[in-house]
Motif scaffolding. Sequence first.
Motif, PDB file in Angstrom:
ATOM      1  N   GLU A 199      -1.661  -5.625 -17.569  1.00 43.16           N
ATOM      2  CA  GLU A 199      -0.902  -4.920 -16.534  1.00 43.16           C
ATOM      3  C   GLU A 199      -1.566  -3.598 -16.161  1.00 43.16           C
ATOM      4  N   LEU A 200      -2.069  -2.871 -17.168  1.00 41.04           N
ATOM      5  CA  LEU A 200      -2.761  -1.604 -16.874  1.00 41.04           C
ATOM      6  C   LEU A 200      -4.004  -1.846 -16.035  1.00 41.04           C
ATOM      7  N   TRP A 213       2.244   1.881  -3.484  1.00 42.17           N
ATOM      8  CA  TRP A 213       1.277   2.446  -4.435  1.00 42.17           C
ATOM      9  C   TRP A 213       1.026   3.917  -4.119  1.00 42.17           C
ATOM     10  N   GLU A 214       0.910   4.207  -2.824  1.00 41.67           N
ATOM     11  CA  GLU A 214       0.682   5.608  -2.431  1.00 41.67           C
ATOM     12  C   GLU A 214       1.889   6.464  -2.818  1.00 41.67           C
ATOM     13  N   LEU A 252       3.374   5.452 -13.665  1.00 30.04           N
ATOM     14  CA  LEU A 252       3.120   4.594 -12.498  1.00 30.04           C
ATOM     15  C   LEU A 252       3.659   3.184 -12.731  1.00 30.04           C
ATOM     16  N   ARG A 253       3.485   2.708 -13.945  1.00 30.37           N
ATOM     17  CA  ARG A 253       4.019   1.363 -14.261  1.00 30.37           C
ATOM     18  C   ARG A 253       5.517   1.322 -14.094  1.00 30.37           C
ATOM     19  N   SER A 313      -2.825   8.416 -20.168  1.00 31.64           N
ATOM     20  CA  SER A 313      -1.918   7.386 -20.680  1.00 31.64           C
ATOM     21  C   SER A 313      -0.515   7.594 -20.112  1.00 31.64           C
ATOM     22  N   SER A 343      -4.639   2.878 -22.874  1.00 33.62           N
ATOM     23  CA  SER A 343      -5.232   3.500 -21.692  1.00 33.62           C
ATOM     24  C   SER A 343      -6.706   3.830 -21.944  1.00 33.62           C
ATOM     25  N   SER A 344      -6.986   4.421 -23.096  1.00 35.08           N
ATOM     26  CA  SER A 344      -8.381   4.759 -23.424  1.00 35.08           C
ATOM     27  C   SER A 344      -9.206   3.494 -23.662  1.00 35.08           C
ATOM     28  N   ALA A 385      -0.541   3.895 -27.697  1.00 36.83           N
ATOM     29  CA  ALA A 385      -1.148   5.207 -27.414  1.00 36.83           C
ATOM     30  C   ALA A 385      -2.635   5.093 -27.081  1.00 36.83           C
ATOM     31  N   ILE A 432       6.189   1.283 -10.327  1.00 37.90           N
ATOM     32  CA  ILE A 432       5.680   0.161  -9.533  1.00 37.90           C
ATOM     33  C   ILE A 432       6.108  -1.214 -10.050  1.00 37.90           C
ATOM     34  N   SER A 433       6.111  -1.365 -11.364  1.00 39.87           N
ATOM     35  CA  SER A 433       6.354  -2.701 -11.908  1.00 39.87           C
ATOM     36  C   SER A 433       7.635  -3.369 -11.394  1.00 39.87           C
ATOM     37  N   LEU A 492      -7.009   0.413  -2.608  1.00 36.89           N
ATOM     38  CA  LEU A 492      -6.428   1.187  -1.500  1.00 36.89           C
ATOM     39  C   LEU A 492      -7.527   1.646  -0.551  1.00 36.89           C
ATOM     40  N   PRO A 493      -7.252   1.645   0.744  1.00 37.61           N
ATOM     41  CA  PRO A 493      -8.283   2.119   1.677  1.00 37.61           C
ATOM     42  C   PRO A 493      -8.639   3.574   1.403  1.00 37.61           C
ATOM     43  N   ALA A 523       4.138   5.896  -5.138  1.00 41.55           N
ATOM     44  CA  ALA A 523       4.249   6.040  -6.601  1.00 41.55           C
ATOM     45  C   ALA A 523       3.319   7.148  -7.086  1.00 41.55           C
ATOM     46  N   LEU A 524       2.120   7.166  -6.541  1.00 38.14           N
ATOM     47  CA  LEU A 524       1.152   8.194  -6.933  1.00 38.14           C
ATOM     48  C   LEU A 524       1.671   9.593  -6.605  1.00 38.14           C
ATOM     49  N   ARG A 538      -4.407  -4.312 -13.925  1.00 37.66           N
ATOM     50  CA  ARG A 538      -3.955  -4.647 -12.559  1.00 37.66           C
ATOM     51  C   ARG A 538      -3.576  -3.380 -11.812  1.00 37.66           C
ATOM     52  N   LEU A 539      -2.989  -2.456 -12.533  1.00 38.22           N
ATOM     53  CA  LEU A 539      -2.591  -1.178 -11.921  1.00 38.22           C
ATOM     54  C   LEU A 539      -3.828  -0.439 -11.388  1.00 38.22           C
ATOM     55  N   TYR A 562      -5.050   0.332  -7.351  1.00 42.85           N
ATOM     56  CA  TYR A 562      -5.389   1.620  -6.749  1.00 42.85           C
ATOM     57  C   TYR A 562      -6.810   1.631  -6.195  1.00 42.85           C
ATOM     58  N   ARG A 573      -0.366   6.613 -16.400  1.00 45.26           N
ATOM     59  CA  ARG A 573      -0.312   5.153 -16.209  1.00 45.26           C
ATOM     60  C   ARG A 573       1.075   4.616 -16.552  1.00 45.26           C
ATOM     61  N   ARG A 582       0.829  -1.206   0.000  1.00 40.27           N
ATOM     62  CA  ARG A 582       0.000   0.000   0.000  1.00 40.27           C
ATOM     63  C   ARG A 582       0.865   1.258   0.000  1.00 40.27           C
ATOM     64  N   LEU A 637       5.765  -7.015 -11.672  1.00 39.72           N
ATOM     65  CA  LEU A 637       4.570  -7.273 -12.456  1.00 39.72           C
ATOM     66  C   LEU A 637       4.872  -7.887 -13.805  1.00 39.72           C
ATOM     67  N   ASP A 638       6.090  -7.651 -14.256  1.00 36.56           N
ATOM     68  CA  ASP A 638       6.425  -8.141 -15.602  1.00 36.56           C
ATOM     69  C   ASP A 638       6.555  -9.649 -15.651  1.00 36.56           C
ATOM     70  N   PHE A 686      -5.517  11.059 -13.058  1.00 37.89           N
ATOM     71  CA  PHE A 686      -5.528   9.631 -12.705  1.00 37.89           C
ATOM     72  C   PHE A 686      -6.541   9.359 -11.584  1.00 37.89           C
TER      73      PHE A 686
END
Lengths: 198, 282
Positions: B42-43, A137-138, A187-188, A181, B11-12, B8, A191-192, B53-54, A140-141, B45-46, B50, A184, A134, A197-198, A152
């Motif tokens: 992976e996106l 993730w926090e 963040l990847r 995009s 994400s969308s 590109a 975090i990855s 998260l609490p 990274a954000l 899962r990302l 999040y 993300r 946790r 994650l890979d 995001f």
Amino acid sequence: MKYSSREDKCSEVAHSILEVALLADDAHIIELCVNGERPAQRQLYEQYSGSVYRLMYRMVGSAHADDLTQQVFLCVFHKLNKFQHRSTFSTWLFRVAANEALQFLRRQHPECRTSCLHDITVETACATDQFDQRDLWEWALSQLEPDLRAIFLLRVIDELSYFEIAMSLDIAEGTVASRLSRARRCLREIISPALDLD
Amino acid sequence: MNCEESQALLSSYIDEELSSDERVQLEVHLDGCTECLADITELRRLAAGYRKLPSPKPPQDLWARINDSLAEPKVRSAMSTVATVIDRDPTPSAKANCLPRRLSLSAGVTVAVALIGFAIHWNIRTPHDDTHRHDPLANYAAQFSTDVLLAQQRLIAQYSGRKITADEAFELVGYRPANVKLPPADLTCDSLYLLDMPCCKCVEAVWTRDDGSGVLIFEHVAAIDDWFKGQPNVQLACAGKQCQIVELGNKFAASWRSEGKTITVVGLRDTAELAAIISALT
């Protein structure tokens, strides 16, 4: 719109009805708030304070989240008579909230724009075994640029559409897509490796 | 569609924000590209990570604090964000970490000037004289070179200035002024004023730098070419605009026309800053 099953269609219709009901409720509450009715103001606060506080907490950190949430609601109650229902109330509210957070961050010393969000850093936390997933993730954000972080959070946590985010932040929908995009991707990259994650 | 084009759109795609054509083209690509398909997983899962998260909850006494503030006189609650944030900075440690002293001081001075401006406005303003010679920024420019705060204070007093919000600006002048937009990244919008000038109503934006110094942006409908009458000036093309530049001590002012309005920026340090501001306002 395609529905994969009858249940999906029913669920979608029920959701739409609920949304319309909520909008009607909002309009009524807003009218009362404009007239200075304190119970209505409290109801609006109860309805939206969780979302606003969550956004502030992750935008500016726990130390300032209370004050900025308070400021957002004071601003909203004083400006509510200017709200012309061109967007939903929640979009307008997120616009006020996001602006407050971004303005606040722009006033900060550059080093504080990210690091004051969380006292923890990857290096110190890992060294003391205090760093759980946790925290990662926090953290990274908190490393994202404020503009990217806001987009995001509005998308992933508050589940606003690109159109609503564009309205909230006064930017084009294409800009929302490209920044999201980028957020993300950033963040990847952070975090990855840590989560493998890979 | 190749992988670069696909990346590109991923994400969308997971947000279901692609047009049907784009979605079909992407899905055709994904059907034969395990790499992009893995990226989508992976996106997702990302995002899921999040969402798990609490969710922090607002403190229980927050409504009581808001309620108390709502009961206070309006003039207090109408003060700028910065004033409120500084007044209510929550913890000493947070203040020490995140609010540089110079920022606190500069913001405090800004609020003080605004209040003094209001006081002067209410106490010594005189009925407006339409025959008054309209040289709004000539004296202001001279004053600005020596005392920025006093110059601003006098301007507010002279033109019955009052603080407004962006939404009010739109309603009061009948168009959406460019100077209510967000400033460039290294500047912050501190406040907006409406100045009742003989030519027209003018919206003035006060933007501040991180060191507390200010840049002032005026916007008028009137095509005015004598803002700094008598001052030496040069013409300069910058960021696509033809600007009139006037030196003000160790800073300078620039005016240009844009979409039927005259924009005047006072307190500029260099042309890079001017270019950034023109881009932000365009």
